[in-house]
Design an enzyme around this catalytic site. Sequence first.
Site, PDB file in Angstrom:
ATOM      1  N   ASP A   1     122.987  43.015  13.300  1.00  0.00           N
ATOM      2  CA  ASP A   1     124.368  42.523  13.464  1.00  0.00           C
ATOM      3  C   ASP A   1     125.328  43.495  12.787  1.00  0.00           C
ATOM      4  O   ASP A   1     124.898  44.393  12.074  1.00  0.00           O
ATOM      5  CB  ASP A   1     124.514  41.130  12.817  1.00  0.00           C
TER       6      ASP A   1
ATOM      7  N   ASP B   1     127.605  42.584  10.517  1.00  0.00           N
ATOM      8  CA  ASP B   1     128.179  41.920   9.351  1.00  0.00           C
ATOM      9  C   ASP B   1     129.587  41.409   9.728  1.00  0.00           C
ATOM     10  O   ASP B   1     130.053  41.583  10.858  1.00  0.00           O
ATOM     11  CB  ASP B   1     128.181  42.829   8.110  1.00  0.00           C
TER      12      ASP B   1
HETATM   13  N1  LIG Z   1     124.714  40.944   7.720  1.00  0.00           N
HETATM   14  C1  LIG Z   1     123.667  40.856   6.904  1.00  0.00           C
HETATM   15  N2  LIG Z   1     123.837  40.742   5.565  1.00  0.00           N
HETATM   16  C2  LIG Z   1     122.754  40.679   4.739  1.00  0.00           C
HETATM   17  N3  LIG Z   1     121.490  40.679   5.164  1.00  0.00           N
HETATM   18  C3  LIG Z   1     121.288  40.796   6.478  1.00  0.00           C
HETATM   19  N4  LIG Z   1     120.146  40.840   7.191  1.00  0.00           N
HETATM   20  C4  LIG Z   1     120.469  40.936   8.482  1.00  0.00           C
HETATM   21  N5  LIG Z   1     121.825  40.958   8.651  1.00  0.00           N
HETATM   22  C5  LIG Z   1     122.348  40.877   7.404  1.00  0.00           C
END
Ligand SMILES: Nc1ncnc2[nH]cnc12
Length: 290
Positions: A212, A214
């Site tokens: 992703d 974030d």
């Molecule tokens: N956005 C994210 N923040 C922290 N850990 C993750 N693992 C997968 N996506 C993440």
Amino acid sequence: MTLAQIGIIGGSGLYKMEALKDVESLELQTPFGAPSDAVILGTLVGTRVAFLARHGRNHTLLPTELPFPANIYAMKQLGVKYLISASAVGSLKAEAKPLDMVVPDQFIDRTKNRISTFFGEGIVAHIAFGEPICKNLAGVLADAIASLNLTDVTLHRGGTYVCMEGPAFSTKAESNLYRSWDATVIGMTNLPEAKLAREAEIAYATLALVTDYDCWHPDHDSVTVDMVIANLQRNAVNAQKVIEETVKRLSENPPVSDAHSALKYAILTNLGNAPTATKDKLAFLLQKYL
Ligand SMILES: Nc1ncnc2[nH]cnc12
Ligand SMILES: CSC[C@H]1O[C@H](OP(=O)(O)O)[C@H](O)[C@@H]1O
């Protein structure tokens, strides 16, 4: 006795290596307790490897609950010299898109409640950690990724992995702060593992699999698990191909690593006078130096 020189820690989505043959499941105990789950010994492209599901095979452990010292010590007990960590991460850079693979070379520690040393109880050591990832192992891993030409996957060599405490994902302010630090990806697990692996003189490298963007990204108001899961499944298929190719390359040409002598100049305590109970507890780490 060495049962496997190569270890694999599978993170979110990677709970099993489908291609393992002649599998043995080991319920191990260590002086630091039991690992996250049974360690699976098996043969991959002709080489014995040890696989551990970091959160357990049914994903039952939070990042804060992970028994990092037991996991790394268990690998040491088996004779592991090279440890590949596969991990789901959020991306902090537009160019690292979901499904991409990053092989980081740095970490920033934002954890609060982790045990990230084997030492204490009368024996003090300070390992060098300026280069927290084994460059040579990371090079083999990155070359293996590049050789596979995986569909929809761009490889990013190097970059900084921010290790946050979790389990909640970041706020937008935090995500933007990490971007301002020029960090590349964010996860919740790899930094304590890398420190403990270095203390255990095991070369460590991370295969960071982007799930992703974030929450900083204009298209994501927040990160949600359903968004992450869809990409985890594709990443897990790709990760197994990468690990297989990496194991093949490592067994043909095992690289030298500074990690393999990390304790040589790190221990400050005179081991001759150190508490026997602590020396016994750390036997697999200290045997070369006693
Ligand atoms: N956005 C994210 N923040 C922290 N850990 C993750 N693992 C997968 N996506 C993440
Ligand atoms: C899948 S959502 C967050 C979860 O995934 C990562 O775990 P791992 O590094 O074991 O793949 C991240 O660190 C979080 O623990």
